[in-house]
Design an enzyme around this catalytic site. Structure first.
Site, short mmCIF file in Angstrom:
data_model
loop_
_atom_site.label_atom_id
_atom_site.label_comp_id
_atom_site.label_asym_id
_atom_site.label_seq_id
_atom_site.Cartn_x
_atom_site.Cartn_y
_atom_site.Cartn_z
N GLN A 76 2.86 10.08 1.11
CA GLN A 76 4.15 9.42 1.22
C GLN A 76 5.07 9.75 0.06
O GLN A 76 6.28 9.55 0.15
CB GLN A 76 3.98 7.90 1.32
CG GLN A 76 3.33 7.46 2.62
CD GLN A 76 3.16 5.96 2.65
OE1 GLN A 76 2.17 5.42 2.18
NE2 GLN A 76 4.16 5.28 3.18
N HIS B 65 -2.90 7.54 6.69
CA HIS B 65 -1.91 8.45 6.10
C HIS B 65 -2.57 9.72 5.58
O HIS B 65 -2.01 10.81 5.68
CB HIS B 65 -1.17 7.78 4.93
CG HIS B 65 0.01 6.97 5.32
ND1 HIS B 65 1.13 7.51 5.93
CD2 HIS B 65 0.28 5.66 5.16
CE1 HIS B 65 2.02 6.56 6.14
NE2 HIS B 65 1.53 5.42 5.69
N HIS C 221 -4.70 1.48 7.28
CA HIS C 221 -3.36 2.05 7.42
C HIS C 221 -3.17 3.19 6.41
O HIS C 221 -2.69 4.27 6.75
CB HIS C 221 -2.33 0.93 7.20
CG HIS C 221 -0.91 1.36 7.20
ND1 HIS C 221 -0.02 0.98 8.17
CD2 HIS C 221 -0.19 2.11 6.31
CE1 HIS C 221 1.18 1.50 7.89
NE2 HIS C 221 1.10 2.18 6.77
N GLU C 222 -3.57 2.94 5.15
CA GLU C 222 -3.38 3.96 4.11
C GLU C 222 -4.30 5.15 4.30
O GLU C 222 -3.89 6.30 4.08
CB GLU C 222 -3.56 3.34 2.71
CG GLU C 222 -2.57 2.22 2.38
CD GLU C 222 -1.11 2.57 2.62
OE1 GLU C 222 -0.73 3.75 2.49
OE2 GLU C 222 -0.34 1.66 2.95
N CYS D 129 5.73 0.13 7.30
CA CYS D 129 5.37 1.28 6.49
C CYS D 129 6.57 1.66 5.62
O CYS D 129 7.70 1.67 6.10
CB CYS D 129 5.00 2.45 7.40
SG CYS D 129 4.52 3.95 6.54
N LEU D 130 6.30 1.95 4.35
CA LEU D 130 7.38 2.34 3.45
C LEU D 130 8.05 3.65 3.88
O LEU D 130 9.19 3.90 3.53
CB LEU D 130 6.86 2.45 2.01
CG LEU D 130 6.36 1.13 1.40
CD1 LEU D 130 5.79 1.37 0.01
CD2 LEU D 130 7.47 0.09 1.35
N GLY E 274 0.83 -1.20 0.00
CA GLY E 274 0.00 0.00 0.00
C GLY E 274 0.86 1.24 0.00
O GLY E 274 2.02 1.21 0.45
#
Length: 173
Positions: A51, A141, A137-138, A95-96, A46
């Protein structure tokens, strides 16, 4: 399509609430393509627009982990959780924007989400399992919330310090 740089925590843009997408145009389609390519390259399941430094309500995800299975890329514009299950589940999240750091986070086990797709049509779907965790989660963000915000202050500070150190090392190159 191009791979975009992923912001690393702490970055003030990761803590901001994003603006809704007003119209779907070629720039937005290009952003979605770039985000999918960036996510797959990372690799991740994701990615949210903030991000990659774009403060708009767009997320991409593909939780199909079986290499033999067909990829299931999804682009969700202005996603909104409209129902959550009372049942919860705990997943070890990463997380990226917080590379190499993982922690268990408890979230609703199932959610129903509404969003606009790239053709401008309103969509609704129920997600469970990893898909439910990922979409929550996304969407977090988009509201300036990171998975580490669910952790206790000590663990959160420890991860933040590790990310500050990583960013210093990356800057030195």
């Amino acid at each position: 399509m191009s791979i975009r740089n992923i912001l690393i925590h702490p970055d003030p843009r990761l803590k901001k609430v994003t603006a809704p997408v007003a119209s779907i145009d070629d720039d937005l389609r290009r952003l979605a393509d770039d985000m999918l390519e960036t996510m797959y390259d990372a690799p991740g399941i994701g990615l949210a627009a903030p991000q990659v430094g774009v403060m708009r309500r767009v997320i991409v995800m593909d939780c199909e982990k079986d290499a033999e299975a067909t990829a299931q890329p999804m682009v969700l514009i202005n996603p909104e959780v409209i129902w959550t299950s009372e049942e919860t589940s705990v997943y070890e999240e990463g997380c990226l924007s917080i590379p190499e750091q993982y922690a268990e986070v408890q979230r609703p086990a199932g959610v129903e989400v509404s969003w606009t797709d790239l053709s401008g049509k309103l969509q609704r779907e129920r997600f469970d399992g990893l898909w439910a965790t990922c979409v929550q989660h996304e969407i977090d963000h988009l509201d300036g919330k990171l998975f580490i915000d669910y952790l206790g202050p000590l663990k959160r500070q420890m991860i933040t310090r590790k990310m500050q150190k990583l960013k210093r090392e990356m800057a030195r190159g």
